[in-house]
Scaffold this active site. Structure first.
Site, PDB file in Angstrom:
ATOM      1  N   HIS A   1       0.829  -1.204   0.000  1.00 29.20           N
ATOM      2  CA  HIS A   1       0.000   0.000   0.000  1.00 29.20           C
ATOM      3  C   HIS A   1       0.865   1.256   0.000  1.00 29.20           C
ATOM      4  O   HIS A   1       1.651   1.474   0.924  1.00 29.20           O
ATOM      5  CB  HIS A   1      -0.900  -0.019   1.240  1.00 29.20           C
ATOM      6  CG  HIS A   1      -1.833   1.131   1.346  1.00 29.20           C
ATOM      7  ND1 HIS A   1      -1.909   1.931   2.464  1.00 29.20           N
ATOM      8  CD2 HIS A   1      -2.755   1.618   0.466  1.00 29.20           C
ATOM      9  CE1 HIS A   1      -2.841   2.837   2.291  1.00 29.20           C
ATOM     10  NE2 HIS A   1      -3.363   2.682   1.085  1.00 29.20           N
TER      11      HIS A   1
ATOM     12  N   HIS B   1      -0.817  11.250  -2.204  1.00 29.35           N
ATOM     13  CA  HIS B   1      -2.132  10.800  -1.766  1.00 29.35           C
ATOM     14  C   HIS B   1      -3.068  11.948  -1.406  1.00 29.35           C
ATOM     15  O   HIS B   1      -4.223  11.987  -1.827  1.00 29.35           O
ATOM     16  CB  HIS B   1      -1.995   9.856  -0.565  1.00 29.35           C
ATOM     17  CG  HIS B   1      -3.296   9.427   0.017  1.00 29.35           C
ATOM     18  ND1 HIS B   1      -3.948  10.133   1.012  1.00 29.35           N
ATOM     19  CD2 HIS B   1      -4.096   8.365  -0.273  1.00 29.35           C
ATOM     20  CE1 HIS B   1      -5.081   9.529   1.306  1.00 29.35           C
ATOM     21  NE2 HIS B   1      -5.197   8.452   0.551  1.00 29.35           N
TER      22      HIS B   1
END
Length: 254
Positions: A11, A53
């Site tokens: 991730h 992100h």
């Protein structure tokens, strides 16, 4: 392309051990044995796809404010690693081109999450695919995912042969209809809210279920037992090692 989907996907690289969405984090995921990585892509002011992100620079760089206020050249001046550990002070926000080059070099599969700044959904998807398409080998596994339906619609229209993952945070009532409309190949869901029944409902559509973000081995065992095909984890090496050990509850090896 999902036939080689591993059970564990790094991730944002391996964000437990390196600053997320950096080249260092991708390298770390590979060194921990990850076969796939997931990273996030957003646009700069001059429409260059980069790995980050958040909508803002504050948490993971030395910059401040919204990402699309800076051109790529300005963004590349920021430190994207020392917030995590001084050892990573030389890390920069990577371009999608640089990340793809490294991922190819390391022989990894990729889940590219298209994560647009609000209002830039179609533009982000289009720019990311324009960069990715000529660089990505036809025989290397690739999954394009997004929470944003317009991003998935662009991916469907521009690169239909590449599987799309419909990311679900809070489940909308019409999630199945949305998945059908965008031609989703997988359902990528928040693991915290899942039950055996919810996973069964997702799987009943004939799509594999991928769960994020799982860093606990017992939770991973439970999800796999319900039929989840893969989990996104910040610690692919640690979780793999823990899953290889017998469960303290006597569930045996997974």
């Amino acid at each position: 392309m999902l036939s080689t989907l591993p059970r564990l996907i790094g991730h944002r690289g391996a964000k437990e051990s390196a600053p997320e969405n950096t080249l260092a984090s991708i390298r770390e995921a590979a060194s921990q044995g990850a076969r796939w990585v997931e990273v996030d892509v957003m646009l700069t002011r001059d429409q260059r796809p980069v790995l980050i992100h958040d909508d803002t620079l504050d948490r993971t760089t030395t910059g401040k404010g919204p990402v699309p206020l800076l051109d790529l050249a300005e963004l590349r001046q920021l430190d994207a690693g020392s917030w995590f550990d001084p050892r990573f002070a030389d890390e920069r926000v990577p371009t999608l081109e640089a990340a793809v080059g490294l991922i190819r070099e390391l022989g990894l599969g990729l889940n590219l999450e298209i994560k647009p700044y609000p209002g830039q959904e179609a533009a982000t998807a289009k720019a990311a695919l324009e960069v990715l398409r000529p660089l990505w080998p036809a025989d290397r596994p690739l999954l394009l995912s997004s929470f944003e339906v317009p991003c998935l619609e662009v991916a469907r229209d521009l690169w239909p042969e590449i599987p799309r993952g419909y990311l679900i945070w809070e489940e909308p009532a019409d999630w199945a209809a949305i998945a059908d409309r965008v031609g989703a190949a997988s359902l990528n869901v928040n693991q915290e809210w899942q039950t055996a029944e919810s996973v069964a409902a997702y799987r009943a559509t004939g799509r594999p279920v991928l769960a994020y973000t799982v860093n606990d081995a017992e939770r991973a065992r439970t999800l796999f037992g319900w039929g989840v095909a893969a989990v996104f984890t910040d610690a692919p090496g640690r979780l793999a090692a823990e899953l290889a050990e017998p469960s303290v509850r006597g569930c045996g090896k997974v």
